[in-house]
Write an enzyme that holds these catalytic residues in place. Structure first.
Site, PDB file in Angstrom:
ATOM      1  N   TYR A   1       0.833  -1.216   0.000  1.00 28.04           N
ATOM      2  CA  TYR A   1       0.000   0.000   0.000  1.00 28.04           C
ATOM      3  C   TYR A   1       0.868   1.267   0.000  1.00 28.04           C
ATOM      4  CZ  TYR A   1      -3.128   3.523   2.138  1.00 28.04           C
ATOM      5  OH  TYR A   1      -3.829   4.662   2.449  1.00 28.04           O
ATOM      6  N   ILE A   2       1.716   1.402   0.993  1.00 28.71           N
ATOM      7  CA  ILE A   2       2.505   2.633   1.107  1.00 28.71           C
ATOM      8  C   ILE A   2       3.655   2.620   0.091  1.00 28.71           C
ATOM      9  CG2 ILE A   2       3.922   4.029   2.675  1.00 28.71           C
ATOM     10  CD1 ILE A   2       2.166   2.846   4.995  1.00 28.71           C
TER      11      ILE A   2
ATOM     12  N   ASP B   1      11.860 -12.903  -0.743  1.00 29.72           N
ATOM     13  CA  ASP B   1      11.574 -12.766   0.689  1.00 29.72           C
ATOM     14  C   ASP B   1      12.720 -12.016   1.352  1.00 29.72           C
ATOM     15  OD1 ASP B   1       9.706 -14.571   2.876  1.00 29.72           O
ATOM     16  OD2 ASP B   1      11.485 -13.496   3.603  1.00 29.72           O
TER      17      ASP B   1
ATOM     18  N   SER C   1       6.457   3.464  13.240  1.00 26.58           N
ATOM     19  CA  SER C   1       5.028   3.676  13.479  1.00 26.58           C
ATOM     20  C   SER C   1       4.811   4.459  14.765  1.00 26.58           C
ATOM     21  CB  SER C   1       4.361   2.304  13.608  1.00 26.58           C
ATOM     22  OG  SER C   1       3.053   2.435  14.068  1.00 26.58           O
TER      23      SER C   1
ATOM     24  N   TYR D   1       3.875  -6.473  17.494  1.00 27.05           N
ATOM     25  CA  TYR D   1       4.115  -5.672  16.283  1.00 27.05           C
ATOM     26  C   TYR D   1       4.875  -4.382  16.652  1.00 27.05           C
ATOM     27  CZ  TYR D   1       3.316  -2.235  12.630  1.00 27.05           C
ATOM     28  OH  TYR D   1       3.502  -1.244  11.696  1.00 27.05           O
TER      29      TYR D   1
ATOM     30  N   LYS E   1       8.910  -2.890  15.739  1.00 28.83           N
ATOM     31  CA  LYS E   1       9.273  -1.569  15.187  1.00 28.83           C
ATOM     32  C   LYS E   1      10.319  -0.894  16.082  1.00 28.83           C
ATOM     33  CE  LYS E   1       6.847  -1.572  11.498  1.00 28.83           C
ATOM     34  NZ  LYS E   1       7.521  -1.628  10.207  1.00 28.83           N
TER      35      LYS E   1
ATOM     36  N   ARG F   1      -7.688   9.984  16.172  1.00 23.93           N
ATOM     37  CA  ARG F   1      -6.386   9.643  15.585  1.00 23.93           C
ATOM     38  C   ARG F   1      -5.962  10.717  14.597  1.00 23.93           C
ATOM     39  NH1 ARG F   1      -7.021   6.616  19.042  1.00 23.93           N
ATOM     40  NH2 ARG F   1      -6.896   4.336  19.092  1.00 23.93           N
TER      41      ARG F   1
HETATM   42  P1  NAD Z   1       1.545  -3.644   3.137  1.00 20.24           P
HETATM   43  O1  NAD Z   1       1.276  -4.970   3.746  1.00 20.24           O
HETATM   44  O2  NAD Z   1       0.629  -3.158   2.077  1.00 20.24           O
HETATM   45  O3  NAD Z   1       3.048  -3.588   2.578  1.00 20.24           O
HETATM   46  C1  NAD Z   1       4.081  -4.384   3.074  1.00 20.24           C
HETATM   47  C2  NAD Z   1       4.679  -5.129   1.895  1.00 20.24           C
HETATM   48  O4  NAD Z   1       5.710  -5.996   2.400  1.00 20.24           O
HETATM   49  C3  NAD Z   1       3.660  -6.007   1.176  1.00 20.24           C
HETATM   50  O5  NAD Z   1       3.678  -5.717  -0.209  1.00 20.24           O
HETATM   51  C4  NAD Z   1       4.126  -7.430   1.455  1.00 20.24           C
HETATM   52  O6  NAD Z   1       3.865  -8.299   0.364  1.00 20.24           O
HETATM   53  C5  NAD Z   1       5.598  -7.223   1.709  1.00 20.24           C
HETATM   54  N1  NAD Z   1       6.179  -8.267   2.557  1.00 20.24           N
HETATM   55  C6  NAD Z   1       5.660  -8.800   3.687  1.00 20.24           C
HETATM   56  N2  NAD Z   1       6.491  -9.731   4.169  1.00 20.24           N
HETATM   57  C7  NAD Z   1       7.564  -9.785   3.335  1.00 20.24           C
HETATM   58  C8  NAD Z   1       8.735 -10.545   3.294  1.00 20.24           C
HETATM   59  N3  NAD Z   1       8.981 -11.488   4.229  1.00 20.24           N
HETATM   60  N4  NAD Z   1       9.617 -10.333   2.299  1.00 20.24           N
HETATM   61  C9  NAD Z   1       9.369  -9.410   1.335  1.00 20.24           C
HETATM   62  N5  NAD Z   1       8.253  -8.663   1.312  1.00 20.24           N
HETATM   63  C10 NAD Z   1       7.367  -8.855   2.306  1.00 20.24           C
HETATM   64  O7  NAD Z   1       1.609  -2.585   4.333  1.00 20.24           O
HETATM   65  P2  NAD Z   1       1.775  -1.002   4.287  1.00 20.24           P
HETATM   66  O8  NAD Z   1       0.582  -0.426   4.952  1.00 20.24           O
HETATM   67  O9  NAD Z   1       2.157  -0.552   2.953  1.00 20.24           O
HETATM   68  O10 NAD Z   1       2.979  -0.832   5.299  1.00 20.24           O
HETATM   69  C11 NAD Z   1       4.311  -0.692   4.876  1.00 20.24           C
HETATM   70  C12 NAD Z   1       5.203  -0.550   6.095  1.00 20.24           C
HETATM   71  O11 NAD Z   1       4.786   0.568   6.853  1.00 20.24           O
HETATM   72  C13 NAD Z   1       5.150  -1.748   7.031  1.00 20.24           C
HETATM   73  O12 NAD Z   1       6.458  -1.981   7.514  1.00 20.24           O
HETATM   74  C14 NAD Z   1       4.255  -1.288   8.154  1.00 20.24           C
HETATM   75  O13 NAD Z   1       4.567  -1.912   9.373  1.00 20.24           O
HETATM   76  C15 NAD Z   1       4.578   0.193   8.200  1.00 20.24           C
HETATM   77  N6  NAD Z   1       3.494   1.009   8.766  1.00 20.24           N
HETATM   78  C16 NAD Z   1       2.239   0.935   8.221  1.00 20.24           C
HETATM   79  C17 NAD Z   1       1.212   1.701   8.772  1.00 20.24           C
HETATM   80  C18 NAD Z   1      -0.186   1.624   8.231  1.00 20.24           C
HETATM   81  O14 NAD Z   1      -1.121   2.044   8.924  1.00 20.24           O
HETATM   82  N7  NAD Z   1      -0.410   1.127   7.015  1.00 20.24           N
HETATM   83  C19 NAD Z   1       1.476   2.539   9.862  1.00 20.24           C
HETATM   84  C20 NAD Z   1       2.757   2.581  10.386  1.00 20.24           C
HETATM   85  C21 NAD Z   1       3.773   1.817   9.819  1.00 20.24           C
HETATM   86  C1  WQD Z   2      -8.645   3.986  14.196  1.00 15.60           C
HETATM   87  C2  WQD Z   2      -9.818   4.346  15.096  1.00 15.60           C
HETATM   88  C3  WQD Z   2     -10.563   2.489  16.417  1.00 15.60           C
HETATM   89  C4  WQD Z   2     -12.036   0.032  13.108  1.00 15.60           C
HETATM   90  C5  WQD Z   2      -3.459   0.909  13.742  1.00 15.60           C
HETATM   91  C6  WQD Z   2      -2.272   0.235  14.362  1.00 15.60           C
HETATM   92  C7  WQD Z   2      -1.065   1.140  14.278  1.00 15.60           C
HETATM   93  C8  WQD Z   2      -0.817   1.644  12.860  1.00 15.60           C
HETATM   94  C9  WQD Z   2      -2.064   2.183  12.234  1.00 15.60           C
HETATM   95  C10 WQD Z   2       0.831   0.273  11.785  1.00 15.60           C
HETATM   96  C11 WQD Z   2      -9.697   3.756  16.502  1.00 15.60           C
HETATM   97  C12 WQD Z   2     -11.645   2.919  15.460  1.00 15.60           C
HETATM   98  C13 WQD Z   2     -11.479   1.052  13.852  1.00 15.60           C
HETATM   99  C14 WQD Z   2     -13.422  -0.229  13.225  1.00 15.60           C
HETATM  100  C15 WQD Z   2     -13.600   1.580  14.807  1.00 15.60           C
HETATM  101  N1  WQD Z   2      -0.383   0.608  11.982  1.00 15.60           N
HETATM  102  N2  WQD Z   2     -12.257   1.810  14.692  1.00 15.60           N
HETATM  103  N3  WQD Z   2     -14.165   0.565  14.068  1.00 15.60           N
HETATM  104  O1  WQD Z   2      -5.727   1.412  15.876  1.00 15.60           O
HETATM  105  O2  WQD Z   2      -5.189   3.845  15.427  1.00 15.60           O
HETATM  106  O3  WQD Z   2      -3.763   2.100  14.458  1.00 15.60           O
HETATM  107  O4  WQD Z   2      -3.141   1.252  12.382  1.00 15.60           O
HETATM  108  O5  WQD Z   2       1.825   0.659  12.324  1.00 15.60           O
HETATM  109  O6  WQD Z   2       0.006   0.411  14.767  1.00 15.60           O
HETATM  110  O7  WQD Z   2      -2.568  -0.053  15.713  1.00 15.60           O
HETATM  111  O8  WQD Z   2      -6.021   2.406  13.555  1.00 15.60           O
HETATM  112  O9  WQD Z   2      -7.747   2.293  11.812  1.00 15.60           O
HETATM  113  O10 WQD Z   2      -7.555   0.389  13.467  1.00 15.60           O
HETATM  114  O11 WQD Z   2      -8.434   2.568  14.232  1.00 15.60           O
HETATM  115  O12 WQD Z   2     -14.313   2.271  15.554  1.00 15.60           O
HETATM  116  O13 WQD Z   2     -13.973  -1.144  12.590  1.00 15.60           O
HETATM  117  O14 WQD Z   2     -11.010   3.765  14.529  1.00 15.60           O
HETATM  118  O15 WQD Z   2     -11.113   2.110  17.667  1.00 15.60           O
HETATM  119  O16 WQD Z   2     -10.278   4.680  17.391  1.00 15.60           O
HETATM  120  P1  WQD Z   2      -5.226   2.433  14.953  1.00 15.60           P
HETATM  121  P2  WQD Z   2      -7.449   1.837  13.190  1.00 15.60           P
END
Ligand code: NAD
Ligand code: WQD
Length: 339
Positions: A11-12, A58, A124, A148, A152, A230
């Site tokens: 995604y990101i 991987d 994160s 998780y 990080k 949030r």
């Molecule tokens: P995502 O799952 O869409 O992207 C992660 C990618 O890593 C995927 O394409 C997956 O196929 C790949 N992957 C997983 N395991 C792997 C492995 N063993 N080897 C190679 N590739 C592998 O998630 P995202 O939301 O794009 O998140 C990207 C990064 O940002 C992650 O590290 C996540 O922890 C971090 N992050 C995400 C959020 C969020 O809310 N989306 C918030 C904070 C931090």
């Molecule tokens: C947002 C708000 C829920 C779903 C998570 C991870 C965090 C980071 C981002 C990776 C909260 C409420 C949610 C639903 C709801 N990821 N909610 N009904 O929990 O802030 O963060 O994603 O690093 O580590 O913990 O995000 O989108 O799950 O929730 O009411 O069906 O929405 O309670 O207040 P969160 P979230």
């Protein structure tokens, strides 16, 4: 200049690839496709007119990671590959430590062998734990409540140790708050497997008719309307922050953390209303019990990223909702080909 994006099909990562290609960088995406689709690569090309290199592998496969550095002259790595579900990490902690912490070590060893010393890491806001005052600054005490988050924090510490050991090593630790939204083209976006854990993908699935109603997790928090608050930021703003972070890594040694958010808190009910406004679709919801592990309210102080990276989130909550909806509407089954 050539940038390796581990997890670059996700995604990101896919949004970062678009911003980098449009800014003139070359990109290599390394991804196992564990949580992403191969079609992302072609969609990135349709948006930018440039094809990223793609390697399926991987992050814990040392030979595969090493060979990427042997075949490409990489200037900087953006490390996104990993697992990201909080509840899954509690159920399968070893998988999370192996993938997220083991993967970081495998990557750093390959970087060292190739003489690459610049890395931007996907950290994160979850590293801040539950006790800090809001808004969170980079000085807010860390302390995680789930595996998780601990992966990080451990990766951040590993990178700080690498920077302490090598005066030319550069690590930019980007602490994302809550990324939502999608590329305005509607070609790439968030495509979680099964029932989404996170708020925005849940809302868009309700809007498209795949889920019946949203359950709001708690209506009795000490917030302005009783629901959780949030700091949601547009994934395109987040991606642009990575372009700035790469520039910063090229010019600065050491390890440094930055918050990336908007600095504004939005409640669950405010999000529902904003989405209804942007989409014209009514989102039925019920107020349910609190979700274990959630906290009432947090958002970021992003002034450090403003000063040091020259980055600020520009896109609004309405932009985030419009683009999330545009993506979901055009792709009701996501990419459709995820394993
Ligand atoms: P995502 O799952 O869409 O992207 C992660 C990618 O890593 C995927 O394409 C997956 O196929 C790949 N992957 C997983 N395991 C792997 C492995 N063993 N080897 C190679 N590739 C592998 O998630 P995202 O939301 O794009 O998140 C990207 C990064 O940002 C992650 O590290 C996540 O922890 C971090 N992050 C995400 C959020 C969020 O809310 N989306 C918030 C904070 C931090
Ligand atoms: C947002 C708000 C829920 C779903 C998570 C991870 C965090 C980071 C981002 C990776 C909260 C409420 C949610 C639903 C709801 N990821 N909610 N009904 O929990 O802030 O963060 O994603 O690093 O580590 O913990 O995000 O989108 O799950 O929730 O009411 O069906 O929405 O309670 O207040 P969160 P979230």
């Amino acid at each position: 200049m050539s940038i390796l994006l581990t997890g670059g099909a996700g995604y990101i990562g896919s949004h970062i690839a678009v911003e980098l290609l449009e800014a003139g960088f070359d990109t290599v995406l390394f991804d196992s496709l564990a949580n992403s689709s191969r079609s992302v690569v072609e969609r990135i090309e349709r948006i930018t007119g440039r094809a990223p290199e793609f390697v399926c592998g991987d992050i814990n496969d040392a030979a595969a990671v090493r060979s990427v550095f042997e075949r490409h002259d990489i200037d900087c790595v953006i490390h996104l590959a990993g697992l990201k579900s909080v509840p899954e990490s509690a159920a399968k902690p070893m998988e999370y430590y192996r993938c997220n912490v083991g993967g970081m070590l495998t990557l750093l060893e390959a970087m060292a062998a190739a003489g690459v010393r610049r890395i931007v890491f996907s950290s994160s806001a979850t590293v801040y734990g539950t006790s800090g005052e809001i808004p969170y600054t980079e000085e807010t005490p860390t302390g995680c409540t789930n595996p998780y988050g601990r992966t990080k924090l451990m990766c951040e510490e590993i990178l700080r140790d690498c920077a302490a050991a090598d005066g030319e090593f550069s690590a930019v630790l980007l602490r994302y708050f809550n990324p939502i939204g999608a590329h305005p083209s509607g070609l790439i976006g968030e495509d979680p497997r099964g029932v989404p854990n996170n708020l925005m993908p849940y809302i868009t699935r309700v809007a498209v008719g795949a889920l019946e109603k949203l359950t709001v997790f708690g209506g009795d928090y000490p917030t302005r309307d009783g629901t959780g608050v949030r700091d949601y930021l547009h994934v395109v703003d987040l991606a642009r922050g990575h372009v700035r972070a790469v520039d910063y890594a090229m010019g600065h040694a050491g390890a440094r953390a930055f918050n990336l958010g908007t600095g504004k808190g939005v409640s669950v009910l405010e999000m529902v209303r904003a989405f209804e406004r942007a989409s014209g679709v009514k989102i039925p919801y019920v107020i349910g019990p609190r979700r274990a592990g959630d906290i009432a309210e947090y958002y970021a102080d992003c002034s450090l990223a403003g000063r040091e990276l020259g980055w600020k989130a520009e896109l609004t909550l309405d932009d985030m909702c419009r683009d999330s909806w545009n993506w979901q509407k055009r792709n009701p089954d996501g990419y459709g080909d995820k394993a």
